[in-house]
Design a protein around this motif. Structure first.
Motif, short mmCIF file in Angstrom:
data_model
loop_
_atom_site.label_atom_id
_atom_site.label_comp_id
_atom_site.label_asym_id
_atom_site.label_seq_id
_atom_site.Cartn_x
_atom_site.Cartn_y
_atom_site.Cartn_z
N ASN A 118 0.31 -1.38 0.00
CA ASN A 118 -0.05 -0.08 -0.32
C ASN A 118 0.58 0.99 -0.54
N LEU A 119 2.01 1.14 -0.52
CA LEU A 119 3.31 2.12 -0.32
C LEU A 119 3.37 2.44 -1.37
N ARG A 120 2.56 4.18 -2.02
CA ARG A 120 3.65 4.47 -3.85
C ARG A 120 4.34 5.27 -3.27
N VAL A 121 5.49 6.35 -4.36
CA VAL A 121 5.70 7.25 -4.23
C VAL A 121 6.13 7.92 -5.26
N VAL A 122 5.95 9.14 -5.58
CA VAL A 122 6.32 9.68 -7.03
C VAL A 122 7.48 10.22 -6.15
N HIS A 123 8.07 11.29 -7.21
CA HIS A 123 9.22 12.20 -7.26
C HIS A 123 8.74 12.89 -8.55
N VAL A 124 9.27 14.31 -7.78
CA VAL A 124 9.65 15.50 -8.59
C VAL A 124 11.53 15.48 -8.73
N SER A 125 12.23 14.76 -8.58
CA SER A 125 12.99 15.01 -9.74
C SER A 125 14.27 13.43 -8.85
N ASP B 270 17.82 22.20 -6.05
CA ASP B 270 17.53 23.72 -7.24
C ASP B 270 16.00 22.89 -8.32
N ARG B 271 15.20 22.25 -8.48
CA ARG B 271 14.30 21.64 -8.92
C ARG B 271 12.83 21.08 -8.49
N VAL B 272 13.67 21.83 -7.05
CA VAL B 272 11.95 21.47 -5.91
C VAL B 272 11.44 23.26 -6.20
N LYS B 273 10.60 23.21 -7.27
CA LYS B 273 9.72 24.07 -8.12
C LYS B 273 8.03 24.28 -7.46
N LYS B 274 7.41 25.21 -7.61
CA LYS B 274 6.15 24.90 -7.86
C LYS B 274 5.29 24.52 -8.42
N LYS C 181 -5.99 10.10 -1.64
CA LYS C 181 -5.14 11.50 -0.79
C LYS C 181 -3.89 11.45 -1.32
N ILE C 182 -3.21 12.30 -1.00
CA ILE C 182 -1.70 12.57 -1.57
C ILE C 182 -1.44 13.14 -0.24
N GLY C 183 -0.03 12.75 0.03
CA GLY C 183 0.90 12.88 1.05
C GLY C 183 1.70 13.97 0.23
N VAL C 184 2.10 15.19 0.68
CA VAL C 184 3.41 15.76 -0.45
C VAL C 184 4.79 16.26 0.81
N ALA C 185 5.39 15.68 1.17
CA ALA C 185 6.89 15.49 1.63
C ALA C 185 7.36 17.13 1.62
N GLY C 186 7.55 17.34 2.58
CA GLY C 186 8.73 18.44 2.92
C GLY C 186 9.90 18.17 2.26
N LEU C 187 11.04 19.09 1.87
CA LEU C 187 12.41 19.23 0.99
C LEU C 187 13.67 18.96 3.12
N ASN C 188 12.92 20.08 3.62
CA ASN C 188 14.24 20.26 4.57
C ASN C 188 13.88 19.76 6.17
N PRO C 189 14.38 19.29 6.89
CA PRO C 189 13.85 18.64 8.37
C PRO C 189 13.10 19.15 9.30
N ILE D 132 7.72 27.24 2.06
CA ILE D 132 7.33 27.83 2.05
C ILE D 132 6.94 28.85 0.87
N GLU D 133 8.32 28.54 -0.27
CA GLU D 133 8.03 29.51 -1.25
C GLU D 133 7.31 29.03 -2.66
N GLU D 134 7.82 27.12 -1.85
CA GLU D 134 7.42 26.19 -3.60
C GLU D 134 6.46 25.80 -3.10
N ILE D 135 6.21 24.46 -2.48
CA ILE D 135 5.84 23.79 -1.73
C ILE D 135 4.19 23.66 -1.69
N THR D 136 4.20 24.58 -0.77
CA THR D 136 3.19 25.22 0.41
C THR D 136 2.08 25.39 -1.23
N PRO D 137 2.67 26.06 -2.17
CA PRO D 137 1.61 27.14 -2.74
C PRO D 137 0.83 26.15 -4.12
N ALA D 138 2.12 25.16 -3.73
CA ALA D 138 1.73 23.76 -4.79
C ALA D 138 0.69 23.25 -4.37
N ILE D 139 0.60 22.60 -3.25
CA ILE D 139 -0.76 21.71 -2.62
C ILE D 139 -1.74 22.58 -2.72
#
Length: 342
Positions: A160-167, A177-181, A204-212, A225-232
């Motif tokens: 039941n674990l599925r993962v897709v990748h931004v890069s 550098d590729r973590v863009k909205k 139901k899609i969970g979006v991971a953060g990049l940083n700790p 703040i600048e890229e991931i949240t606006p995309a969500i």
């Protein structure tokens, strides 16, 4: 039943052996019509290495229309790429790399021509392929190139674990550098569509953060703040059930627990490591792998592509002992996606 084109993988790898093992199960022929794209001579040898010569035989063909699709007979679209006298199992060679590449190219052509309904790939060796003059970093890039696809991503799946990748296949420095909205939103949309294709009506899609700690409100980075949240937020505005950014150290446990149907990871290892921790099981006492499970799927293509989630395993090649579980899982995903494809 759907025709599933299966590449043999690098001829010097475990690919031919696990293909023979997977197709030794009669249940496979009750769900699909499998067609191997590779070299008939290599598959003949694979039957011997796996001890299956007494129950299976190879049917060498030059056109899809010649396939029999009967249990006990493995239909092989013979490419004639391998000189058996020169083939050395477990070793990198330009001959094997060229063959593996040609199998992939052919199965893509067959799928684009609608001669097969889905494709499944065994592992190829990037060094061998590049030695042969085919400069790609992996299957994903080959498929994107030969299908003319610009927007695509990799999905890994185990249970039941599925993962897709931004890069995926880039340096960690470049991955950040590729973590863009726009790219994150694109991947969220692809993830949503993939789950719908797998029969999940409201993913139901969970979006991971990049940083700790997902940046801890900017203390450890501002990508959230600048890229991931606006995309969500943009995805939610489209009616997609996206949540996050969720701290990377907890999101996968939540997904295993059923909180999410799929996780959007920000880079290659962020997504690969948790999948392989649960899918790859090594038996320390017996010094062998009990399971090498999981599936690699390229999303966003005009054709279906599922793959084993392991490498060529040259150290096991020629022994007839490699596990076929990941290949069986990949075939299962390919069949399911072919049956629901519009």
């Amino acid at each position: 039943m759907k025709i599933i084109g299966i590449t043999m993988g690098d001829p010097a790898s475990i690919g031919p052996e696990i293909t023979a093992k997977a197709l030794s199960d009669p249940a496979v022929y009750e769900r699909c019509r499998p067609l191997v794209v590779g070299d008939a001579a290599v598959m003949e040898e694979a039957l011997k290495l796996t001890g299956l010569s007494h129950k299976l035989k190879i049917h060498k063909i030059g056109d899809v229309s010649e396939a029999q699709y009967e249990y006990g007979v493995i239909d092989v679209y013979d490419m004639g790429m391998v000189d058996m006298k020169e083939l050395k199992r477990g070793e990198v060679s330009a001959m094997a790399g060229n063959a593996a590449f040609r199998y992939v190219k052919k199965v893509i052509e067959l799928a684009m021509d609608k001669q097969v309904d889905a494709t499944v790939t065994n592992a190829l060796n990037k060094e061998a392929m590049n030695l042969a003059g085919h400069h790609y970093s992996g299957h994903t890039e080959i498929y994107a190139d030969y299908t003319g696809t610009k927007k695509y991503t990799m999905m890994l799946a185990h249970e039941n674990l599925r993962v897709v990748h931004v890069s995926t296949h880039v340096s960690l420095r470049e991955a950040c550098d590729r973590v863009k909205k726009d790219r994150i939103l694109e991947v969220i949309r692809i993830a949503h569509q993939a789950c719908r294709q797998l029969g999940i009506p409201e993913p139901k899609i969970g979006v991971a953060g990049l940083n700790p700690h997902s940046g801890e409100n900017g203390m450890f980075g501002r990508e959230e703040i600048e890229e991931i949240t606006p995309a969500i937020q943009a995805a939610r505005a489209e009616g997609i059930l996206a949540d996050g950014p969720v701290p990377p150290d907890t999101i996968f446990s939540k997904a295993r627990g059923g909180w999410y149907d799929i996780v959007v990871a920000m880079y290659h290892d962020q997504g690969h490591i948790p999948l392989k921790v649960v899918g790859f099981v090594y038996n320390q006492k017996e010094q062998k792998w009990d399971a090498v499970a999981g599936v690699n799927i390229t999303l966003g293509l005009p054709i279906i592509r599922a793959s084993v989630d392991h490498g060529t395993a040259f150290d096991q090649a020629g022994k007839g002992l490699a596990s076929e579980l990941s290949l069986i899982n990949a075939m299962d995903y390919a069949i399911r996606m072919a049956e629901t494809k519009e």
